[in-house]
Motif scaffolding. Structure first.
Motif, mmCIF file in Angstrom:
data_model
loop_
_atom_site.group_PDB
_atom_site.id
_atom_site.type_symbol
_atom_site.label_atom_id
_atom_site.label_comp_id
_atom_site.label_asym_id
_atom_site.label_seq_id
_atom_site.Cartn_x
_atom_site.Cartn_y
_atom_site.Cartn_z
ATOM 1 N N VAL A 115 0.840 -1.198 0.000
ATOM 2 C CA VAL A 115 0.000 0.000 0.000
ATOM 3 C C VAL A 115 0.879 1.253 0.000
ATOM 4 O O VAL A 115 2.092 1.173 0.160
ATOM 5 C CB VAL A 115 -0.952 0.023 1.223
ATOM 6 C CG1 VAL A 115 -1.965 -1.108 1.124
ATOM 7 C CG2 VAL A 115 -0.161 -0.083 2.522
ATOM 8 N N HIS A 116 0.241 2.406 -0.186
ATOM 9 C CA HIS A 116 0.891 3.711 -0.127
ATOM 10 C C HIS A 116 2.075 3.796 -1.096
ATOM 11 O O HIS A 116 3.205 4.123 -0.717
ATOM 12 C CB HIS A 116 1.347 4.037 1.297
ATOM 13 C CG HIS A 116 0.249 4.010 2.312
ATOM 14 N ND1 HIS A 116 -0.880 4.795 2.202
ATOM 15 C CD2 HIS A 116 0.082 3.272 3.439
ATOM 16 C CE1 HIS A 116 -1.686 4.556 3.223
ATOM 17 N NE2 HIS A 116 -1.131 3.631 3.980
ATOM 18 N N ARG A 157 4.438 5.424 -3.647
ATOM 19 C CA ARG A 157 4.875 6.801 -3.842
ATOM 20 C C ARG A 157 6.071 6.843 -4.789
ATOM 21 O O ARG A 157 6.831 5.871 -4.903
ATOM 22 C CB ARG A 157 5.232 7.460 -2.508
ATOM 23 C CG ARG A 157 4.020 7.694 -1.606
ATOM 24 C CD ARG A 157 4.394 8.458 -0.341
ATOM 25 N NE ARG A 157 3.210 8.865 0.413
ATOM 26 C CZ ARG A 157 2.612 8.122 1.323
ATOM 27 N NH1 ARG A 157 3.103 6.918 1.620
ATOM 28 N NH2 ARG A 157 1.542 8.550 1.973
ATOM 29 N N THR A 204 8.742 4.121 -3.361
ATOM 30 C CA THR A 204 8.597 3.545 -2.021
ATOM 31 C C THR A 204 7.184 3.011 -1.847
ATOM 32 O O THR A 204 6.251 3.424 -2.549
ATOM 33 C CB THR A 204 8.884 4.577 -0.916
ATOM 34 O OG1 THR A 204 7.949 5.661 -1.025
ATOM 35 C CG2 THR A 204 10.310 5.114 -1.013
ATOM 36 N N TRP A 205 7.033 2.082 -0.903
ATOM 37 C CA TRP A 205 5.731 1.518 -0.581
ATOM 38 C C TRP A 205 5.799 0.917 0.816
ATOM 39 O O TRP A 205 6.874 0.854 1.433
ATOM 40 C CB TRP A 205 5.340 0.440 -1.604
ATOM 41 C CG TRP A 205 6.368 -0.645 -1.762
ATOM 42 C CD1 TRP A 205 6.455 -1.817 -1.060
ATOM 43 C CD2 TRP A 205 7.473 -0.647 -2.674
ATOM 44 N NE1 TRP A 205 7.540 -2.550 -1.469
ATOM 45 C CE2 TRP A 205 8.188 -1.858 -2.469
ATOM 46 C CE3 TRP A 205 7.937 0.243 -3.647
ATOM 47 C CZ2 TRP A 205 9.325 -2.188 -3.193
ATOM 48 C CZ3 TRP A 205 9.079 -0.087 -4.372
ATOM 49 C CH2 TRP A 205 9.752 -1.290 -4.141
ATOM 50 N N ILE A 206 4.661 0.491 1.316
ATOM 51 C CA ILE A 206 4.585 -0.130 2.644
ATOM 52 C C ILE A 206 3.982 -1.513 2.488
ATOM 53 O O ILE A 206 2.936 -1.677 1.855
ATOM 54 C CB ILE A 206 3.737 0.717 3.607
ATOM 55 C CG1 ILE A 206 4.425 2.076 3.851
ATOM 56 C CG2 ILE A 206 3.528 -0.008 4.943
ATOM 57 C CD1 ILE A 206 3.622 3.013 4.715
ATOM 58 N N ARG A 237 2.241 -5.157 3.669
ATOM 59 C CA ARG A 237 1.249 -5.654 4.611
ATOM 60 C C ARG A 237 1.617 -7.085 5.007
ATOM 61 O O ARG A 237 2.574 -7.646 4.501
ATOM 62 C CB ARG A 237 -0.149 -5.614 3.989
ATOM 63 C CG ARG A 237 -0.627 -4.194 3.700
ATOM 64 C CD ARG A 237 -2.110 -4.191 3.382
ATOM 65 N NE ARG A 237 -2.390 -4.805 2.101
ATOM 66 C CZ ARG A 237 -3.603 -5.222 1.721
ATOM 67 N NH1 ARG A 237 -4.635 -5.123 2.546
ATOM 68 N NH2 ARG A 237 -3.790 -5.761 0.536
ATOM 69 N N GLU A 285 6.254 -1.205 12.558
ATOM 70 C CA GLU A 285 6.041 -1.893 11.298
ATOM 71 C C GLU A 285 5.510 -3.297 11.551
ATOM 72 O O GLU A 285 5.841 -3.943 12.542
ATOM 73 C CB GLU A 285 7.375 -1.967 10.537
ATOM 74 C CG GLU A 285 7.242 -2.393 9.092
ATOM 75 C CD GLU A 285 8.564 -2.291 8.354
ATOM 76 O OE1 GLU A 285 8.546 -2.185 7.120
ATOM 77 O OE2 GLU A 285 9.612 -2.324 9.017
ATOM 78 N N VAL A 326 0.989 7.126 -10.277
ATOM 79 C CA VAL A 326 1.412 7.822 -9.077
ATOM 80 C C VAL A 326 1.988 9.188 -9.429
ATOM 81 O O VAL A 326 2.809 9.303 -10.354
ATOM 82 C CB VAL A 326 2.444 6.983 -8.294
ATOM 83 C CG1 VAL A 326 2.867 7.707 -7.033
ATOM 84 C CG2 VAL A 326 1.858 5.616 -7.965
#
Length: 266
Positions: free
Chosen positions: A162-163, A165, A176-178, A180, A191, A263
């Motif tokens: 998610v997220h 960028r 970048t990303w996050i 799960r 985290e 994005v």
């Protein structure tokens, strides 16, 4: 004593109104109508739904099954049920939620009557013959149907990141990303756990609908160098957006669900 309790029975039906494409992570109050073949539904408190109650598997238009939850169930004079307070794309089924489901799509309430077949992870990719029919009949009767299905280990695949960028750094772009996780991800502190033997991702950059570069990285980021950008696009990216996708890789289940987006470059 539980001896006198009747066993749970499957609650199944078909949509009488379309389940429109939608994202996950928010309550949706637009009603969808479902006509059941058997059984009944019940409303649940929001806290119960967030804890997993009223989970409904719906056959999506992309051929997969979306896990959708509902808060309120109202029996209409027509005999159909109106469901509101929906949570869409649960348990990693965001792609199915975005595909939506048309009128007549099958739906199954995930109650105690629905169990999961257990397979060793080594069975991934193997085809098995399945039969289904009335409990009182033998499998070789005409009341049974058969289908050949491939085990995909869907429940072990990594959830989509998610997220997403993208940030300009001189002539380079930093993605970048996050991530799960399927295990231990409910805490709000720090985290989430990795839940894989190693951290790996596959990132793909697109020029419109065409992939121009695919790389693997061991961190939730990737520096897209100016020389590579020039090679892929013929020069610097003049527009304010870039299209890329990223999926986490699992040693046990292969490539997980992909997150893809157009994005804005910051």
């Amino acid at each position: 004593s539980l001896a006198g309790l009747a066993p749970a029975r499957a609650v199944m039906g078909r949509l009488e109104t379309a389940l429109a494409p939608a994202g996950s992570g928010r309550w949706i109050e637009r009603a969808v109508q479902l006509r059941l073949v058997f059984g009944a539904l019940a409303s649940k408190a929001p806290a119960d739904v967030l804890a997993g109650a009223n989970a409904l598997a719906v056959k999506a238009d992309n051929g997969g099954w979306e896990l959708c939850q509902f808060r309120d169930a109202v029996l209409l004079p027509s005999g159909a049920w109106a469901l509101t307070g929906l949570l869409r794309g649960q348990a990693g089924t965001e792609a199915e939620a975005l595909a939506g489901a048309g009128i007549g799509a099958r739906a199954v309430l995930l109650n105690a009557a629905v169990t999961q077949a257990a397979f060793d992870a080594n069975g991934r990719g193997l085809a098995f013959d399945w039969q289904a029919g009335p409990e009182a009949n033998l499998p070789d009767t005409e009341n049974f149907t058969a289908q050949n299905l491939v085990i995909t280990a869907r429940g072990l695949k990594s959830l989509s990141p998610v997220h997403l960028r993208a940030k300009r750094q001189g002539g380079d772009i930093l993605f970048t990303w996050i991530r799960r996780t399927r295990l231990g991800g409910d805490s709000w502190e720090g985290e989430v756990p990795l839940s894989e033997q190693s951290e790996r991702y596959r990132l793909t950059v697109y020029d419109g609908a065409n992939p121009v570069r695919s790389v693997e990285t061991t961190t939730p980021s990737y520096a897209y160098m100016a020389a590579d950008i020039a090679e892929d696009f013929g020069g610097p990216i003049a527009s304010g957006v870039i299209i890329f996708a990223v999926a986490q890789l699992s040693d046990a289940a292969g490539e997980g669900a992909e997150a893809r987006g157009s994005v804005a470059l910051t």
